[in-house]
Design a protein around this motif. Structure first.
Motif, short mmCIF file in Angstrom:
data_model
loop_
_atom_site.label_atom_id
_atom_site.label_comp_id
_atom_site.label_asym_id
_atom_site.label_seq_id
_atom_site.Cartn_x
_atom_site.Cartn_y
_atom_site.Cartn_z
N ARG A 19 0.87 -1.19 0.00
CA ARG A 19 0.00 0.00 0.00
C ARG A 19 0.90 1.23 0.00
O ARG A 19 2.12 1.11 -0.11
CB ARG A 19 -0.99 0.00 1.18
N HIS A 20 0.32 2.42 0.11
CA HIS A 20 1.13 3.62 0.01
C HIS A 20 1.92 3.90 1.29
O HIS A 20 1.61 3.38 2.37
CB HIS A 20 0.29 4.83 -0.39
N THR A 21 2.93 4.73 1.17
CA THR A 21 3.75 5.12 2.31
C THR A 21 2.94 6.00 3.26
O THR A 21 1.89 6.54 2.90
CB THR A 21 4.99 5.91 1.85
N ALA A 27 -5.55 2.80 3.92
CA ALA A 27 -4.45 1.96 3.45
C ALA A 27 -4.26 0.76 4.37
O ALA A 27 -4.14 -0.39 3.91
CB ALA A 27 -3.16 2.77 3.37
N THR A 83 -3.26 3.27 -3.89
CA THR A 83 -2.10 4.02 -4.36
C THR A 83 -2.28 4.42 -5.82
O THR A 83 -2.53 3.57 -6.67
CB THR A 83 -0.82 3.18 -4.24
N LEU A 88 4.59 6.46 -4.79
CA LEU A 88 3.95 6.46 -3.48
C LEU A 88 3.89 5.07 -2.83
O LEU A 88 3.49 4.95 -1.68
CB LEU A 88 2.52 7.02 -3.61
N ILE A 89 4.26 4.04 -3.58
CA ILE A 89 4.15 2.68 -3.06
C ILE A 89 5.22 2.42 -2.01
O ILE A 89 6.41 2.71 -2.23
CB ILE A 89 4.28 1.65 -4.20
N SER A 90 4.82 1.90 -0.88
CA SER A 90 5.77 1.56 0.17
C SER A 90 6.37 0.20 -0.13
O SER A 90 5.64 -0.80 -0.15
CB SER A 90 5.07 1.54 1.54
N ARG A 102 -3.52 -4.13 -8.89
CA ARG A 102 -3.76 -2.94 -8.07
C ARG A 102 -5.26 -2.77 -7.85
O ARG A 102 -6.06 -2.95 -8.77
CB ARG A 102 -3.21 -1.69 -8.75
N ASP A 104 -7.64 0.42 -6.32
CA ASP A 104 -7.48 1.80 -5.90
C ASP A 104 -8.74 2.60 -6.22
O ASP A 104 -9.48 2.28 -7.15
CB ASP A 104 -6.28 2.43 -6.62
#
Length: 313
Positions: A19-21, A27, A83, A88-90, A102, A104
């Motif tokens: 998921r995003h940072t 998320a 995301t 932005l992806i962690s 994905r 989103d």
């Protein structure tokens, strides 16, 4: 809409969820929720979650990320949640996976995965994961439902934002067929100790206004360090202090950090997303973010927001 995603899950023994940072409730909720949906319905599969720490949402059950070696990605399916853009992806090791997918609900910026499920009509990514389970006839565990409810609540602003629809409540009703402790969720999300309330008061006193009533706060790095808070808690966590000011339809929180000036843009009436995109960010029509290099650039963004407010008058 979810047929290809379900088939990818069926076809892979190892599934790694990204998921995003700097995760928010949506998320974390979608990541934990999807993990436990898969485990409930496909117990023979190995399901792992990766990313930076949960931070503010560490109260959520099973929110500690897994330690995943690179070799785990061989032959695996990587699923990226909530995301809109690659940067932005962690944990960028999703590129090592055999297949990628994905899910989103943000405004589309670029293709990230081989299988894409992107729908901006959903108030949250948790809503999409909930609908995936409902439409696919998958069982929900109590933990999956609790996690998905938490994310739905946060991204809908406790069902206040206009992204909330009748379908939102139908999905929530589906979740609440399981044991969802709403009292615990709201207590963990919104109950503050007195010191935090005093801290919020300091931010309220910093609110300023442009000529056309755009509210903003500018936080220097020195101020953030003096408060002993991390930049994400200041940037994302304090933007809401301006959300209920009468006569204010656009507001923005600027926070200096090691990466630059974090910008959290919000509106209750207007599409501020194009301005976020102009400065290298993205998000939703009424809730977007960006990171700019300098205070001068942040003030240019503020001027653009002020012009948007002026044109709307």
């Amino acid at each position: 809409m979810f047929e290809k995603l379900l088939q990818e899950i069926v076809d892979h023994q190892t599934i790694i969820i990204h998921r995003h940072t700097n995760p928010d409730g949506d998320a974390m909720g979608s990541q934990i929720g999807l993990k436990h949906i898969i485990k409930e319905n496909f117990p023979e599969k190995e399901v792992l979650v990766v990313g930076d720490p949960a931070g503010r949402y560490g109260f959520m059950a099973d929110s500690i990320m897994d330690e995943v070696p690179d070799e785990k990605y061989q032959g695996a399916l990587a699923i990226i949640l909530d995301t809109s853009a690659r940067h932005l992806i962690s944990d960028d090791r999703y590129t090592l996976a055999e297949r990628t997918a994905r899910v989103d609900h943000h405004i589309f910026c670029e293709q990230i995965a081989q299988v894409e499920v992107v729908d901006t009509s959903y108030e949250s990514c948790c809503g999409l994961i909930t609908e995936f389970a409902r439409e696919s006839g998958l069982r929900l565990s109590d933990l999956a439902a609790q996690s998905l409810y938490t994310g739905t609540v946060t991204d809908s602003g406790r069902f206040r934002y206009d992204s909330t629809t009748a379908e939102t409540f139908r999905r929530v009703a589906f979740l609440m067929e399981q044991k969802v402790d709403t009292n615990a969720i709201y207590r963990d999300l919104y109950a503050d100790d007195f010191e935090k309330i005093k801290t919020k008061a300091q931010f309220v006193l910093k609110i300023r206004f442009t000529e056309h009533q755009v509210a903003y706060i500018y936080n220097t790095r020195e101020e953030v360090e003096a408060l002993g808070m991390d930049t994400f808690s200041v940037s994302r966590g304090m933007v809401g202090t301006m959300s209920d000011i009468k006569g204010v339809s656009i507001w923005v929180n600027f926070t200096e950090s090691d990466r630059g000036v974090l910008c959290e843009l919000r509106s209750n009436q207007f599409n501020i997303n194009p301005i976020a995109v102009k400065y290298g960010g993205g998000g939703h029509a009424k809730a977007s973010g960006a990171c700019v290099a300098t205070k001068e650039e942040a003030m240019h963004m503020l001027a653009d927001l002020d012009q948007l407010a002026k044109e709307a008058l």
